[in-house]
Design a protein around this motif. Structure first.
Motif, PDB file in Angstrom:
ATOM      1  N   ASN A  92       0.835  -1.204   0.000  1.00 32.89           N
ATOM      2  CA  ASN A  92       0.000   0.000   0.000  1.00 32.89           C
ATOM      3  C   ASN A  92       0.871   1.255   0.000  1.00 32.89           C
ATOM      4  N   ILE A 149      -1.619   1.881 -11.151  1.00 33.15           N
ATOM      5  CA  ILE A 149      -2.995   1.946 -10.653  1.00 33.15           C
ATOM      6  C   ILE A 149      -3.910   1.381 -11.735  1.00 33.15           C
ATOM      7  N   ARG A 202      -8.042  -0.292 -12.744  1.00 32.92           N
ATOM      8  CA  ARG A 202      -9.456  -0.367 -12.377  1.00 32.92           C
ATOM      9  C   ARG A 202      -9.969  -1.751 -12.762  1.00 32.92           C
ATOM     10  N   ARG A 234      -7.420   0.940  -7.947  1.00 35.33           N
ATOM     11  CA  ARG A 234      -6.618   0.371  -6.865  1.00 35.33           C
ATOM     12  C   ARG A 234      -5.171   0.227  -7.326  1.00 35.33           C
ATOM     13  N   ARG A 235      -4.277   0.120  -6.353  1.00 32.47           N
ATOM     14  CA  ARG A 235      -2.869  -0.100  -6.654  1.00 32.47           C
ATOM     15  C   ARG A 235      -2.611  -1.587  -6.909  1.00 32.47           C
TER      16      ARG A 235
END
Length: 388
Positions: free
Chosen positions: A62, A145, A147, A154-155
């Protein structure tokens, strides 16, 4: 009687009573002003973006950056280097190895005084240590990143990056390497073929020369600032001398001088490094490792004497030093970072010499006392202090 209702005898006068106070409406939230110029944008992001984000743990998914493998393919332009002591450099170009001359990665780096410099990868510019208090240093790239179908942005996790054919360059190996192994590996990446030992050492000396010339600009910026604003610049306490705000951050050079001392160590120790990794070099036929090491010592002496830099003294006159002069003054550079000192002292000019005769400014005695205390040991021992 219901709450808020006047008694019967007082009802004729009820209209004279003040109305119950109403809860005031919350003021509308101020809308953030969108920057209209690039300078305004820089001021906005300057309060929320910092180099600590680049030094996040290599194993963390993260984060904004991920650690890359040490290969020519992964270390492409746009890759950043997280210096353990605060700087972030970005790779912009790779010059390949040619005819025994070392290959090199070139990067750009911004300084607090507003200057932007080009730097080559070598131990004096790209510091590498393992210290949990400093975070994870090394080469990194922006985390992709994506989708998912009908999902939010999101990463990509580290494992996903490693498997993704468009990336595939995530690696934890650099974060687990010993310091010497890291620099040895980078030498192999930049120069896969055996190196000419003399050319390799000359390249290291050129890197040091470039680093010293960059310091000329920093000291000169401080001298010009003192001409315009001759007041005393406050000196922070403890490790904050390396990273703070204001004029001290802009015009002092403790971090630069710390790196310079390491760079001097690298150049002075190059003949020994050659002997340690002799198989990495093209040793001429009929010569022993020891004889080549002796030749390197001679070349080192000659090149240090021939390479020069020129700085501006307090009266505006130029003064020229050789790299040999700089190395001879190495211990004095442990206390040469204070912008309240004259330029002559910041270049470690000795008292009662012609060079120092134009000096008109000295740091306050209280600041000199701090610099000569345990602060000096940080430089002498090449040990960057961590904040408690």
């Amino acid at each position: 009687m219901p709450p808020g209702q006047a008694p019967a005898l007082l009802q004729p006068f009820a209209s004279l009573q003040p109305a119950p106070a109403e809860t005031p409406a919350a003021p509308p939230k101020a809308r953030l002003k969108r920057p209209t110029t690039f300078n305004e944008y820089l001021r906005d992001v300057g309060d929320v973006v910092h180099t600590g984000a680049v030094r996040a743990a290599a194993s963390d998914d993260n984060t904004d950056f991920y650690t890359v493998a040490l290969t020519q393919e992964a270390l492409r332009p746009g890759t950043v280097y997280a210096d353990p002591y605060g700087h972030v450099l970005m790779l912009v170009h790779r010059e390949p190895e040619v005819d025994g001359k070392p290959g090199v990665f070139l990067a750009v780096d911004a300084e607090p005084d507003g200057s932007i410099t080009r730097k080559r990868f070598w131990r004096g510019n790209f510091l590498f240590v393992h210290d949990p208090a400093l975070g994870s240093s090394g080469f990194k790239r922006f985390r992709p990143i994506v989708r998912d179908r009908n999902g939010p942005l999101r990463r990509l996790a580290n494992a996903e990056i490693a498997k993704n054919p468009n990336y595939g360059d995530f690696s934890l190996d650099p974060s687990q390497m010993k310091v010497e192994d890291f620099y040895d590996r980078m030498d192999d990446v930049m120069s896969p073929d055996p190196l000419d030992p003399v050319k390799a050492m000359s390249d290291a000396i050129a890197s040091l020369h470039e680093q010293v010339k960059t310091r000329v600009t920093s000291v000169e910026n401080g001298r010009k600032y003192q001409e315009k604003k001759p007041g005393e610049i406050a000196m922070p306490n403890g490790p904050s001398i390396f990273q703070t705000t204001g004029a001290w951050e802009d015009y002092s050079t403790p971090a630069r001088d710390f790196r310079l001392l390491i760079a001097i160590d690298v150049v002075r120790g190059f003949p020994d490094r050659f002997a340690r990794r002799a198989a990495r070099y093209a040793v001429p036929a009929g010569k022993s490792v020891e004889s080549v090491k002796g030749e390197l010592q001679g070349v080192l002496t000659s090149e240090l004497a021939s390479r020069k830099i020129t700085y501006t003294r307090s009266d505006g006159s130029p003064w020229t030093l050789s790299l040999k002069d700089v190395l001879d003054r190495m211990t004095d550079f442990e206390m040469a970072y204070n912008p309240n000192d004259c330029a002559e002292l910041r270049w470690a000019a000795r008292d009662s010499t012609d060079e120092a005769s134009t000096c008109k400014r000295h740091a306050p005695q209280a600041q000199r006392a701090k610099m000569s205390s345990d602060y000096r040991a940080w430089f002498r021992e090449r040990h960057w202090p961590t904040r408690s």
